[in-house]
Design a protein around this motif. Structure first.
Motif, PDB file in Angstrom:
ATOM      1  N   THR A 146     -23.942  20.927 -18.591  1.00 30.03           N
ATOM      2  CA  THR A 146     -23.234  21.580 -17.481  1.00 30.03           C
ATOM      3  C   THR A 146     -21.782  21.093 -17.479  1.00 30.03           C
ATOM      4  OG1 THR A 146     -23.900  19.750 -16.056  1.00 30.03           O
ATOM      5  CG2 THR A 146     -25.241  21.754 -15.948  1.00 30.03           C
ATOM      6  N   THR A 147     -20.896  21.868 -16.853  1.00 28.30           N
ATOM      7  CA  THR A 147     -19.536  21.367 -16.631  1.00 28.30           C
ATOM      8  C   THR A 147     -19.262  21.359 -15.121  1.00 28.30           C
ATOM      9  OG1 THR A 147     -18.468  23.534 -16.849  1.00 28.30           O
ATOM     10  CG2 THR A 147     -18.707  22.211 -18.862  1.00 28.30           C
ATOM     11  N   LEU A 148     -18.259  20.565 -14.743  1.00 34.00           N
ATOM     12  CA  LEU A 148     -18.067  20.236 -13.323  1.00 34.00           C
ATOM     13  C   LEU A 148     -17.026  21.098 -12.626  1.00 34.00           C
ATOM     14  CD1 LEU A 148     -17.963  16.328 -13.646  1.00 34.00           C
ATOM     15  CD2 LEU A 148     -19.961  17.806 -13.401  1.00 34.00           C
ATOM     16  N   GLY A 149     -16.528  22.142 -13.294  1.00 36.03           N
ATOM     17  CA  GLY A 149     -15.470  22.962 -12.692  1.00 36.03           C
ATOM     18  C   GLY A 149     -14.128  22.516 -13.241  1.00 36.03           C
ATOM     19  N   ARG A 150     -13.163  23.473 -13.259  1.00 34.71           N
ATOM     20  CA  ARG A 150     -11.859  23.171 -13.859  1.00 34.71           C
ATOM     21  C   ARG A 150     -11.224  21.945 -13.194  1.00 34.71           C
ATOM     22  NH1 ARG A 150      -9.623  26.796 -17.311  1.00 34.71           N
ATOM     23  NH2 ARG A 150      -8.721  24.877 -18.102  1.00 34.71           N
ATOM     24  N   GLY A 151     -10.688  21.086 -14.019  1.00 39.46           N
ATOM     25  CA  GLY A 151     -10.068  19.859 -13.505  1.00 39.46           C
ATOM     26  C   GLY A 151     -11.079  18.756 -13.220  1.00 39.46           C
ATOM     27  N   GLY A 152     -12.333  18.989 -13.620  1.00 38.12           N
ATOM     28  CA  GLY A 152     -13.434  18.106 -13.227  1.00 38.12           C
ATOM     29  C   GLY A 152     -13.457  16.720 -13.857  1.00 38.12           C
ATOM     30  N   SER A 153     -12.619  16.474 -14.857  1.00 37.33           N
ATOM     31  CA  SER A 153     -12.618  15.134 -15.464  1.00 37.33           C
ATOM     32  C   SER A 153     -12.199  14.052 -14.471  1.00 37.33           C
ATOM     33  CB  SER A 153     -11.670  15.078 -16.657  1.00 37.33           C
ATOM     34  OG  SER A 153     -12.132  15.920 -17.669  1.00 37.33           O
ATOM     35  N   ASP A 154     -11.356  14.420 -13.505  1.00 36.74           N
ATOM     36  CA  ASP A 154     -10.981  13.439 -12.476  1.00 36.74           C
ATOM     37  C   ASP A 154     -12.236  12.974 -11.751  1.00 36.74           C
ATOM     38  OD1 ASP A 154      -8.297  14.009 -13.041  1.00 36.74           O
ATOM     39  OD2 ASP A 154      -8.171  15.563 -11.502  1.00 36.74           O
ATOM     40  N   THR A 155     -13.117  13.932 -11.480  1.00 38.97           N
ATOM     41  CA  THR A 155     -14.345  13.609 -10.752  1.00 38.97           C
ATOM     42  C   THR A 155     -15.269  12.735 -11.605  1.00 38.97           C
ATOM     43  OG1 THR A 155     -14.115  15.632  -9.504  1.00 38.97           O
ATOM     44  CG2 THR A 155     -16.296  14.639  -9.503  1.00 38.97           C
ATOM     45  N   SER A 156     -15.317  13.012 -12.920  1.00 33.46           N
ATOM     46  CA  SER A 156     -16.107  12.154 -13.805  1.00 33.46           C
ATOM     47  C   SER A 156     -15.621  10.709 -13.693  1.00 33.46           C
ATOM     48  CB  SER A 156     -15.965  12.597 -15.265  1.00 33.46           C
ATOM     49  OG  SER A 156     -16.255  13.956 -15.413  1.00 33.46           O
ATOM     50  N   ALA A 157     -14.299  10.544 -13.699  1.00 29.54           N
ATOM     51  CA  ALA A 157     -13.730   9.189 -13.668  1.00 29.54           C
ATOM     52  C   ALA A 157     -14.072   8.474 -12.365  1.00 29.54           C
ATOM     53  CB  ALA A 157     -12.215   9.259 -13.852  1.00 29.54           C
ATOM     54  N   VAL A 158     -13.894   9.174 -11.256  1.00 28.66           N
ATOM     55  CA  VAL A 158     -14.170   8.535  -9.963  1.00 28.66           C
ATOM     56  C   VAL A 158     -15.672   8.237  -9.837  1.00 28.66           C
ATOM     57  CG1 VAL A 158     -14.121   8.837  -7.452  1.00 28.66           C
ATOM     58  CG2 VAL A 158     -12.171   9.574  -8.831  1.00 28.66           C
ATOM     59  N   ALA A 159     -16.500   9.133 -10.353  1.00 27.68           N
ATOM     60  CA  ALA A 159     -17.952   8.915 -10.278  1.00 27.68           C
ATOM     61  C   ALA A 159     -18.349   7.667 -11.066  1.00 27.68           C
ATOM     62  CB  ALA A 159     -18.690  10.139 -10.813  1.00 27.68           C
ATOM     63  N   ILE A 160     -17.735   7.482 -12.231  1.00 26.69           N
ATOM     64  CA  ILE A 160     -18.030   6.279 -13.017  1.00 26.69           C
ATOM     65  C   ILE A 160     -17.546   5.040 -12.258  1.00 26.69           C
ATOM     66  CG2 ILE A 160     -17.424   5.003 -15.122  1.00 26.69           C
ATOM     67  CD1 ILE A 160     -17.433   7.665 -16.619  1.00 26.69           C
ATOM     68  N   ALA A 161     -16.340   5.126 -11.702  1.00 22.13           N
ATOM     69  CA  ALA A 161     -15.802   3.981 -10.955  1.00 22.13           C
ATOM     70  C   ALA A 161     -16.743   3.610  -9.814  1.00 22.13           C
ATOM     71  CB  ALA A 161     -14.408   4.304 -10.421  1.00 22.13           C
ATOM     72  N   ALA A 162     -17.280   4.632  -9.135  1.00 17.21           N
ATOM     73  CA  ALA A 162     -18.196   4.355  -8.021  1.00 17.21           C
ATOM     74  C   ALA A 162     -19.503   3.762  -8.546  1.00 17.21           C
ATOM     75  CB  ALA A 162     -18.456   5.644  -7.238  1.00 17.21           C
ATOM     76  N   ALA A 163     -20.041   4.360  -9.602  1.00 17.31           N
ATOM     77  CA  ALA A 163     -21.352   3.920 -10.096  1.00 17.31           C
ATOM     78  C   ALA A 163     -21.295   2.510 -10.682  1.00 17.31           C
ATOM     79  CB  ALA A 163     -21.865   4.911 -11.149  1.00 17.31           C
ATOM     80  N   LEU A 164     -20.170   2.171 -11.304  1.00 18.14           N
ATOM     81  CA  LEU A 164     -20.056   0.838 -11.919  1.00 18.14           C
ATOM     82  C   LEU A 164     -19.410  -0.183 -10.975  1.00 18.14           C
ATOM     83  CD1 LEU A 164     -18.776   1.774 -15.519  1.00 18.14           C
ATOM     84  CD2 LEU A 164     -21.087   1.047 -14.897  1.00 18.14           C
ATOM     85  N   HIS A 165     -19.115   0.263  -9.752  1.00 19.75           N
ATOM     86  CA  HIS A 165     -18.404  -0.591  -8.786  1.00 19.75           C
ATOM     87  C   HIS A 165     -17.137  -1.164  -9.428  1.00 19.75           C
ATOM     88  CE1 HIS A 165     -21.923  -0.173  -6.312  1.00 19.75           C
ATOM     89  NE2 HIS A 165     -22.669  -0.591  -7.326  1.00 19.75           N
ATOM     90  N   ALA A 166     -16.380  -0.279 -10.045  1.00 19.02           N
ATOM     91  CA  ALA A 166     -15.147  -0.717 -10.719  1.00 19.02           C
ATOM     92  C   ALA A 166     -14.140  -1.215  -9.695  1.00 19.02           C
ATOM     93  CB  ALA A 166     -14.558   0.459 -11.500  1.00 19.02           C
ATOM     94  N   ASP A 167     -13.221  -2.031 -10.156  1.00 21.41           N
ATOM     95  CA  ASP A 167     -12.198  -2.549  -9.251  1.00 21.41           C
ATOM     96  C   ASP A 167     -11.141  -1.505  -8.959  1.00 21.41           C
ATOM     97  OD1 ASP A 167     -12.831  -5.579  -9.031  1.00 21.41           O
ATOM     98  OD2 ASP A 167     -13.129  -5.065 -11.144  1.00 21.41           O
TER      99      ASP A 167
END
Ligand code: ADP
Ligand code: ASP
Ligand code: MG
Length: 401
Positions: A146-167
């Motif tokens: 699936t794809t997340l909608g145009r411009g969706g890579s920003d959301t991938s990044a924030v989702a990873i930051a949230a899931a990994l509890h990034a700083d």
């Protein structure tokens, strides 16, 4: 040691030299002792080119096959960036969205992330590798891409930051931050040092594509520290966070969205349940409705006008035509020569006259308003498409100068 998620957009990885530049920046952060996860988009205009290729073959291709095609752009980028990082001599692994554990719902072309199984990313980080993840993509429960909608890579990044509890989550792009208007439209737009999640969410939803709106929604929900920065210049960017110093600014930004179609249902009976019927039928078809206006009832009839995205215009008309016998309206009217121009700012809550000032700027420039919508922190108007950029500039001048 911090865990930092860095996302680089399409223009930041557009050619070999730019991929090397990204590799330099990423490895600099890594060599400074941080753990780094990098999210990348497809190179340059790749996604647009792929859509064009699909249209050449079948303009009505299924969304599943479109997602299969579009996700390939990001796969190229991760491999190239990983190779560039290898060349610099740092340990690295590239992962597609599904290898990185992105599980989404099944709305092809606009899927929502349900959860991220972070095990594989964690293992790679623990092995001291830089992890390069393809943005914009995931896997649904049927194991379809699936794809997340145009411009969706920003959301991938924030989702990873949230899931990994990034700083921190840093969004690197071709501008050095969030401006009071698109700097490509408005020469004297000013860079903002900070902006609230709420204001950024409104701006992004109203056409400021510097961040994908869902990424902001997610950053707010999981309290992700977000910064928009330049890929090319080493200068501080814009921090998106919960509370910011208001700096006496009435409004934080002006934006426009050309992806609007206005639909009018003319001569509806002025009886209860009409609006309910229209909008519930549209909701069943997953059609998002934006601005809504109902006229004052006169002579037993009324009109309802609303906006949808251009992509949804044909389907909306089809649904309404199917309701003609039930709703007994006189006629449908539709226009796609309009643009939505908006001002956004938490400062307008306690300041009357903000909307009037916006309308005055339009009036002084002889720009007619076709529809108005407001919320606590925004005012939007629908105007002729041909006036949109000028409107952004004159409104910006009036408020920000
Ligand atoms: P990327 O490929 O890095 O994701 P995008 O093209 O999606 O980049 O987003 C960056 C673009 O957003 C900028 O080039 C700029 O023209 C546009 N933009 C629109 N509104 C704004 C704004 N308010 N501030 C900064 N950039 C904006
Ligand atoms: N490549 C995708 C697009 O062009 C995703 C992204 O850039 O964020 O929309
Ligand atoms: Mg983008």
């Amino acid at each position: 040691m911090a865990l930092i998620v860095q996302k680089f957009g399409g223009s930041s990885v557009a050619d070999a030299a730019k991929v090397m530049n990204v590799a330099e920046r990423v490895t600099e952060t890594y060599k400074a002792g941080n753990q780094v996860v990098v999210v990348v988009s497809a190179q340059g205009d790749t996604t647009d080119d792929l859509i064009e290729k699909a249209n050449e073959i079948n303009p009505n291709a299924s969304k599943r096959e479109l997602d299969m095609l579009l996700s390939s752009g990001e796969q190229i980028s991760i491999a190239l960036l990983a190779m560039a990082i290898e060349r610099i001599g740092c340990p690295v692994i590239s992962l597609t969205g599904w290898q990185a554990g992105f599980n989404t719902n099944s709305v092809s072309g606009g899927a929502r992330i349900k959860n991220i199984d972070t095990e594989r990313m964690r293992r790679a980080i623990d092995k001291k590798r830089i992890v390069v993840v393809a943005g914009f993509q995931g896997l649904n429960k049927y194991d379809d891409i699936t794809t997340l909608g145009r411009g969706g890579s920003d959301t991938s990044a924030v989702a990873i930051a949230a899931a990994l509890h990034a700083d921190k989550c840093e969004i690197y792009t071709d501008v050095d931050g969030v401006y009071t208007a698109d700097p490509r439209i408005c020469e004297n737009a000013k860079k903002l040092d900070e902006i609230t999640y709420d204001e950024m969410l409104e701006l992004a939803s109203l056409g400021a594509n510097v961040l994908h709106n869902r990424s902001v929604e997610m950053a707010k929900k999981y309290n992700v520290k977000l910064e928009v920065r330049s890929s090319f210049e080493k200068v501080p960017g814009t921090i998106v966070k919960e509370v910011v110093n208001m700096e006496k600014m009435l409004i934080r930004g002006v934006t426009r969205d050309n992806d609007v179609a206005r639909i009018g249902v003319i001569g509806l009976q002025h009886t209860p349940g009409v609006a309910f019927r229209i909008f519930s039928e549209l909701a069943k078809e997953h059609i998002n409705v934006d601005m809504i206006l109902q006229s004052v009832g006169r002579g037993g009839t009324k009109d309802i006008a609303f906006t949808v995205t251009r992509e949804n215009e044909p389907k909306t008309l089809e649904v309404l035509e199917g309701l003609k016998d039930v709703l007994k309206y006189e006629k449908l009217d539709h226009r796609d020569d309009l643009s939505k121009v908006s001002i956004v700012g938490a400062g307008m809550v306690n300041n009357p006259g903000v909307a009037a000032k916006m309308f005055e700027a339009l009036y002084d420039n002889n720009i007619n308003i076709h529809m108005i919508a407001t919320s606590e922190i925004k005012v939007s108007v629908l105007i002729k498409l041909e006036n949109a950029e000028k409107a952004v500039r004159v409104i910006h001048d009036r408020f920000i100068g």
